[in-house]
Every structure is written in structure tokens, then in C-alpha cells.
Design an enzyme around this catalytic site. Sequence first.
Site, short mmCIF file in Angstrom:
data_model
loop_
_atom_site.label_atom_id
_atom_site.label_comp_id
_atom_site.label_asym_id
_atom_site.label_seq_id
_atom_site.Cartn_x
_atom_site.Cartn_y
_atom_site.Cartn_z
N ARG A 1 35.62 22.60 11.71
CA ARG A 1 35.45 23.29 10.42
C ARG A 1 35.06 24.75 10.69
O ARG A 1 35.55 25.67 10.04
CB ARG A 1 34.35 22.61 9.59
CG ARG A 1 34.67 21.21 9.08
CD ARG A 1 35.68 21.20 7.95
NE ARG A 1 35.29 22.02 6.82
CZ ARG A 1 34.47 21.63 5.83
NH1 ARG A 1 33.98 20.40 5.84
NH2 ARG A 1 34.18 22.44 4.83
N ARG B 1 31.89 25.70 -4.01
CA ARG B 1 31.97 24.23 -4.08
C ARG B 1 31.48 23.83 -5.46
O ARG B 1 30.33 24.07 -5.81
CB ARG B 1 31.10 23.59 -2.99
CG ARG B 1 30.88 22.11 -3.22
CD ARG B 1 30.25 21.40 -2.05
NE ARG B 1 31.20 21.24 -0.97
CZ ARG B 1 31.04 20.39 0.07
NH1 ARG B 1 29.96 19.63 0.13
NH2 ARG B 1 31.95 20.30 1.00
N GLN C 1 38.69 21.22 4.63
CA GLN C 1 38.54 20.00 5.43
C GLN C 1 39.87 19.63 6.10
O GLN C 1 39.91 19.36 7.31
CB GLN C 1 38.07 18.84 4.53
CG GLN C 1 37.88 17.55 5.27
CD GLN C 1 36.73 17.62 6.26
OE1 GLN C 1 35.64 18.03 5.93
NE2 GLN C 1 36.98 17.22 7.50
N CYS D 1 35.85 12.78 7.16
CA CYS D 1 35.39 14.14 6.87
C CYS D 1 33.86 14.25 6.96
O CYS D 1 33.34 15.34 7.13
CB CYS D 1 35.88 14.57 5.50
SG CYS D 1 35.37 13.47 4.18
N1 NVA Z 1 34.99 12.93 -1.26
C1 NVA Z 1 33.70 13.41 -0.83
C2 NVA Z 1 33.86 14.43 0.26
C3 NVA Z 1 32.57 14.98 0.81
C4 NVA Z 1 32.80 16.02 1.86
C5 NVA Z 1 32.98 14.01 -2.02
O1 NVA Z 1 33.60 14.70 -2.82
O2 NVA Z 1 31.78 13.76 -2.16
N1 CP Z 2 32.93 17.29 5.05
C1 CP Z 2 32.16 18.12 4.32
O1 CP Z 2 32.65 18.94 3.54
O2 CP Z 2 30.83 17.98 4.52
P1 CP Z 2 29.65 18.61 3.65
O3 CP Z 2 29.67 17.91 2.32
O4 CP Z 2 28.42 18.31 4.44
O5 CP Z 2 29.87 20.08 3.49
#
Ligand code: NVA
Ligand code: CP
Length: 297
Positions: free
Chosen positions: A285, A103, A133, A257
Site C-alpha cells: 500500500r 475515506r 487497495q 486487504c
Molecule cells: N470492506 C471493508 C474493507 C476495510 C479495509 C470495509 O469497508 O470495512
Molecule cells: N485495508 C485497509 O484499507 O486497511 P485500513 O482500514 O486499516 O486502512
Amino acid sequence: MNKDLLGFAGMTPADFQTIWRRAARLKQLLKEGRDHASLKGKTLGMIFDKSSTRTRISFEVGMYQLGGIALFLNSRDTQIGRGETLADSARMMSCYLNGIMIRTFAQESVEELARYAAIPVINGLTDLLHPCQILADLFTIQEKKGSYEGVRVAYIGDGNNVANSWIEAATHLPFELALACPEGYDPDARILAAAGGVKLCRDPFEAARNADVLYTDVWTSMGQEAESQERMKIFKNYQINQALLEAAKKDAIVMHCLPAHRGEEITADVIDGPQSVVVEEAENRLHVQKAVLEILL
Ligand code: NVA
Ligand code: CP
């Protein structure tokens, strides 16, 4: 299937189905308390440059349930944070691990890591995409609606990573997608251009009309915190609330999400109401990513 899951490029409808069929089976085995340790002795490295609750827990628990282990690698505490190249990191990690979940900010970083890694790389969210997601979301839609075929999904809000992955999915699979985003906050232009039938409009009610699924995400994504006050003003009409829900089909489901900001992109009565499936969506998930891990690792 591709070696990696960086986005949905190169995936066929059959690849999606393979993941979801296995996810359904793994979900059933888990509920019945039956052994499904198919990844005994395997290790997943999880690199995080951004916060996470669901992604971290579901990947870590998923690996454990499959008989393997997951290592949490905060990039600040590894040499990546001190400038070791992604190429070198990928080569080293390929000696120790069986897969990497990452991530981070730039999609290019994930692609670079995958290019040099001999092992599968899974995108756990970038600024551009969030494929895991949307795999769980479409699986949830299949569970709730029987199929995603012909289903009308309305995405309300920011044209962000989640929106982009929705559009990518719609280029591969036969469901209808309409997005309502404020001007200047459209999804990625290239991803949108590659998707034939996806509708983009400015009016949330136009997108929501007759929808089977109402979907939203935060107005301010991770990394955009400095814009938060400005975004609050710009997005104020892009909220899933009772009035918008009434524009959708009577049996529409509401998805998010998560994490959610009640009173911003969605009202508390709707996200906590009877049409909301956000908890099962988050649970899925786990099942879907376990299927991805099994298939790729
Ligand atoms: N669009 C949000 C999704 C979090 C799961 C972000 O990137 O923070
Ligand atoms: N929806 C999602 O990816 O959640 P987190 O940011 O908690 O991993």
C-alpha cells in the site's frame, strides 16, 4: 491519467503500469535508503469519516518519505462535520493543499469533492470502492506471479467495496476473476454489468478451483455493524480455510486487504500460513500510494 483517483473508470492499462513501475522503483529506493523526496513542500489533506490503520499510516508515512507532509482531518473536528458543503470545503482546501485523500461512506461525496476541488482527490475507501487497495493487490500479484496476465483470482465473500474494485480492475486488465458471494450480497450490479468476463457464483469451491489467488475480506464492513450477527450466519460457508485452499492451485497465494477476523472469513492457519502474503500486500500500500501521490500531485 485522470486528475483524481476515484475508482478505475477512465484508466488505461498503461496508467496502471505507470503506477506500478514507479512503485517498484520507489520500493527499491526506500530499501536502499536512497533519497526520493520528490514532493518537497507539498501537503496532502486526509479526510477520514471511518476508521483506518493501513490507509492512514501508509499515506502519512508516504508523504513524509516523499518530502511532503500529510494532515489528518477527522471530519468530526472540521466544519464538514457541522454541515459546511463539500463544494465549499473543496474550494477552500484547494487554496491550502496539493491533494486530498478521503475515506467516507458515499462514493457520491468523493465525486462531489473532486468536482469542486482544483487539486487531485484520492479515494481512500467508500462504501462502493477501494481502488488504492486493489492497486496494491495487483502490484503484489505481479511481484509474486511475475504478471497479473492470465492469473486466476477467486474472491470469496461479500460483494463489497473491495469486490467492486476487483471487478473494475478486471474490466481494464487481462486477468480472470471469479467471485463467490451469497445470494443477496452480490457486488454492485452496474459495475458487474460493465465487466464482461467476470464470473459470479454461489459456491466458493467453484470460484476457488484452480485459482492462483484466493482473496477475501470481512463479512461486515464499516457502517454495517448492526447486521453483523445476521451476516455471521449467512456467510458461514464463505470462509477461506484449508479445504478451500486445496481446491486452488498448489502454489496459490492467499490475500486479504485486512483487518481480518480469524475464524470468520479466513482461518488462522491459512492467513498465518506459508501461502499467505497479507503482510507484503499491506506493505505495498505504501509503495503504490507513493507512486500515485507523485503522479497526481
Ligand atoms: N470492506 C471493508 C474493507 C476495510 C479495509 C470495509 O469497508 O470495512
Ligand atoms: N485495508 C485497509 O484499507 O486497511 P485500513 O482500514 O486499516 O486502512
